[in-house]
Design a protein around this motif. Structure first.
Motif, PDB file in Angstrom:
ATOM      1  N   GLU A 195      23.983  15.669  33.369  1.00  0.00           N
ATOM      2  CA  GLU A 195      25.016  16.153  32.446  1.00  0.00           C
ATOM      3  C   GLU A 195      24.898  17.664  32.244  1.00  0.00           C
ATOM      4  N   ARG A 196      23.644  18.150  32.120  1.00  0.00           N
ATOM      5  CA  ARG A 196      23.448  19.592  31.947  1.00  0.00           C
ATOM      6  C   ARG A 196      23.884  20.359  33.186  1.00  0.00           C
ATOM      7  N   LEU A 197      23.648  19.776  34.361  1.00  0.00           N
ATOM      8  CA  LEU A 197      24.061  20.419  35.607  1.00  0.00           C
ATOM      9  C   LEU A 197      25.582  20.509  35.680  1.00  0.00           C
ATOM     10  N   CYS A 198      26.261  19.436  35.261  1.00  0.00           N
ATOM     11  CA  CYS A 198      27.729  19.439  35.272  1.00  0.00           C
ATOM     12  C   CYS A 198      28.272  20.521  34.338  1.00  0.00           C
ATOM     13  N   LEU A 199      27.671  20.640  33.146  1.00  0.00           N
ATOM     14  CA  LEU A 199      28.107  21.672  32.204  1.00  0.00           C
ATOM     15  C   LEU A 199      27.874  23.068  32.767  1.00  0.00           C
ATOM     16  N   THR A 200      26.734  23.246  33.422  1.00  0.00           N
ATOM     17  CA  THR A 200      26.432  24.551  34.022  1.00  0.00           C
ATOM     18  C   THR A 200      27.431  24.885  35.120  1.00  0.00           C
ATOM     19  N   GLN A 201      27.739  23.899  35.963  1.00  0.00           N
ATOM     20  CA  GLN A 201      28.712  24.122  37.043  1.00  0.00           C
ATOM     21  C   GLN A 201      30.092  24.459  36.489  1.00  0.00           C
ATOM     22  N   GLN A 202      30.464  23.794  35.393  1.00  0.00           N
ATOM     23  CA  GLN A 202      31.760  24.084  34.770  1.00  0.00           C
ATOM     24  C   GLN A 202      31.785  25.498  34.201  1.00  0.00           C
ATOM     25  N   SER A 203      30.658  25.912  33.590  1.00  0.00           N
ATOM     26  CA  SER A 203      30.580  27.263  33.043  1.00  0.00           C
ATOM     27  C   SER A 203      30.693  28.307  34.143  1.00  0.00           C
ATOM     28  N   ILE A 204      29.990  28.052  35.256  1.00  0.00           N
ATOM     29  CA  ILE A 204      30.051  28.981  36.393  1.00  0.00           C
ATOM     30  C   ILE A 204      31.477  29.071  36.935  1.00  0.00           C
ATOM     31  N   LYS A 205      32.148  27.934  37.020  1.00  0.00           N
ATOM     32  CA  LYS A 205      33.523  27.908  37.515  1.00  0.00           C
ATOM     33  C   LYS A 205      34.446  28.693  36.587  1.00  0.00           C
ATOM     34  N   HIS A 206      34.238  28.523  35.279  1.00  0.00           N
ATOM     35  CA  HIS A 206      35.062  29.244  34.308  1.00  0.00           C
ATOM     36  C   HIS A 206      34.839  30.749  34.393  1.00  0.00           C
ATOM     37  N   VAL A 207      33.570  31.159  34.527  1.00  0.00           N
ATOM     38  CA  VAL A 207      33.256  32.581  34.643  1.00  0.00           C
ATOM     39  C   VAL A 207      33.886  33.174  35.902  1.00  0.00           C
ATOM     40  N   ARG A 208      33.834  32.440  37.001  1.00  0.00           N
ATOM     41  CA  ARG A 208      34.434  32.925  38.255  1.00  0.00           C
ATOM     42  C   ARG A 208      35.941  33.087  38.108  1.00  0.00           C
ATOM     43  N   GLN A 209      36.581  32.133  37.442  1.00  0.00           N
ATOM     44  CA  GLN A 209      38.033  32.218  37.267  1.00  0.00           C
ATOM     45  C   GLN A 209      38.410  33.434  36.416  1.00  0.00           C
ATOM     46  N   ARG A 210      37.605  33.703  35.368  1.00  0.00           N
ATOM     47  CA  ARG A 210      37.868  34.880  34.527  1.00  0.00           C
ATOM     48  C   ARG A 210      37.670  36.165  35.319  1.00  0.00           C
ATOM     49  N   SER A 211      36.634  36.158  36.166  1.00  0.00           N
ATOM     50  CA  SER A 211      36.373  37.362  36.972  1.00  0.00           C
ATOM     51  C   SER A 211      37.518  37.635  37.921  1.00  0.00           C
ATOM     52  N   ILE A 212      38.055  36.588  38.519  1.00  0.00           N
ATOM     53  CA  ILE A 212      39.183  36.748  39.454  1.00  0.00           C
ATOM     54  C   ILE A 212      40.398  37.284  38.713  1.00  0.00           C
ATOM     55  N   THR A 213      40.607  36.786  37.500  1.00  0.00           N
ATOM     56  CA  THR A 213      41.755  37.229  36.704  1.00  0.00           C
ATOM     57  C   THR A 213      41.636  38.697  36.330  1.00  0.00           C
ATOM     58  N   LEU A 214      40.434  39.140  36.001  1.00  0.00           N
ATOM     59  CA  LEU A 214      40.218  40.517  35.582  1.00  0.00           C
ATOM     60  C   LEU A 214      40.386  41.514  36.720  1.00  0.00           C
ATOM     61  N   ILE A 215      39.975  41.133  37.924  1.00  0.00           N
ATOM     62  CA  ILE A 215      40.051  42.087  39.028  1.00  0.00           C
ATOM     63  C   ILE A 215      41.358  42.002  39.790  1.00  0.00           C
ATOM     64  N   SER A 216      42.190  41.011  39.500  1.00  0.00           N
ATOM     65  CA  SER A 216      43.469  40.868  40.193  1.00  0.00           C
ATOM     66  C   SER A 216      44.495  41.809  39.573  1.00  0.00           C
ATOM     67  N   PRO A 217      45.330  42.506  40.385  1.00  0.00           N
ATOM     68  CA  PRO A 217      46.359  43.415  39.836  1.00  0.00           C
ATOM     69  C   PRO A 217      47.443  42.636  39.117  1.00  0.00           C
ATOM     70  N   THR A 218      47.908  43.154  37.963  1.00  0.00           N
ATOM     71  CA  THR A 218      48.987  42.503  37.222  1.00  0.00           C
ATOM     72  C   THR A 218      50.319  43.008  37.739  1.00  0.00           C
ATOM     73  N   ASN A 219      51.353  42.391  37.304  1.00  0.00           N
ATOM     74  CA  ASN A 219      52.697  42.802  37.753  1.00  0.00           C
ATOM     75  C   ASN A 219      53.018  44.222  37.308  1.00  0.00           C
ATOM     76  N   ASP A 220      52.456  44.613  36.108  1.00  0.00           N
ATOM     77  CA  ASP A 220      52.765  45.946  35.600  1.00  0.00           C
ATOM     78  C   ASP A 220      52.095  47.041  36.407  1.00  0.00           C
ATOM     79  N   ASN A 221      51.033  46.716  37.082  1.00  0.00           N
ATOM     80  CA  ASN A 221      50.310  47.715  37.854  1.00  0.00           C
ATOM     81  C   ASN A 221      50.815  47.869  39.292  1.00  0.00           C
TER      82      ASN A 221
END
Length: 225
Positions: A195-221
């Motif tokens: 269960e702890r491994l699943c939570l850790t994997q989910q956290s890692i996945k969430h962090v990766r998704q946020r990182s992709i969102t932050l470095i991706s250019p927005t429509n305004d840019n």
């Protein structure tokens, strides 16, 4: 304990329960001739009181090197060594089977002399240090399978032996209970870690998704021509 056959013929598993251990009793005082304080007996027996000579060729006991002839081989029951001494030590016990192709079983046992129980300390009561185990024959040869299946019960034991056998039965129940509890504890630990491994994997996945969102250019840019 398990054995491995070099020539497997019978697709079955045969289990033979045994008990092994030692008894010891204090002399009451140190013996002047050699300084020994206890007499003791080291042994291997059948738990079911059957004739072990049908499938066991011999049993070897390796004692501490300070004993004369410290490697003792017994070809017939009772498979036991009686000696005296002043200290505890580790012994090696090797069981050889009727089929020479069957790999011998080797195990180690700590010969115990001392206890904190008052009656044992002063020698009014013997110390009993015994364990239950099983010889497991996986796919034994035809020779060994026939030898094991031909075993018969020995004559009814004495009152003393019956009392010891009852103690063996209690010890078996206690040992099996401890094993079941340990397995249950391990199962819960594995479940918790999963269960702890699943939570850790989910956290890692969430962090990766946020990182992709932050470095991706927005429509305004986006600069359009």
């Amino acid at each position: 304990m398990s054995t491995i056959t070099s020539e497997s013929r019978i697709p079955v598993t045969i289990v033979k329960p045994i008990v092994y251990g030692n008894t010891a009793q204090h002399f009451g005082s140190k013996r002047d001739s050699d300084g020994h304080t206890h007499k003791w007996k080291l042994y291997v027996r059948s738990f079911n009181n059957d004739d072990m000579t049908k499938y066991i060729n011999r049993i070897q006991f390796r004692l501490h090197e300070t004993y004369p002839n410290n490697v003792r081989v017994l070809n017939q029951p009772p498979y036991e060594i009686e000696e005296s001494g002043w200290g505890e030590f580790e012994t090696q016990i090797t069981i050889f089977f009727a089929d020479p192709c069957e790999k011998p079983v080797v195990f180690y046992f700590h010969l115990k002399l001392f206890s904190t129980e008052p009656d044992i300390v002063v020698g009014r009561k013997p110390l009993v240090n015994e364990y239950y185990d099983e010889l497991v024959f996986q796919e034994p040869s035809d020779l060994l399978a026939r030898a094991i299946n031909s075993t018969q019960l020995l004559p009814i034991s004495t009152e003393e032996n019956r009392a010891i056998e009852q103690e063996y039965a209690k010890r078996k129940i206690y040992t099996v209970t401890r094993i079941k509890r340990a397995r249950e504890r391990v199962r819960h630990e594995i479940q918790d870690l999963t269960e702890r491994l699943c939570l850790t994997q989910q956290s890692i996945k969430h962090v990766r998704q946020r990182s992709i969102t932050l470095i991706s250019p927005t429509n305004d840019n986006i600069i359009r021509d």
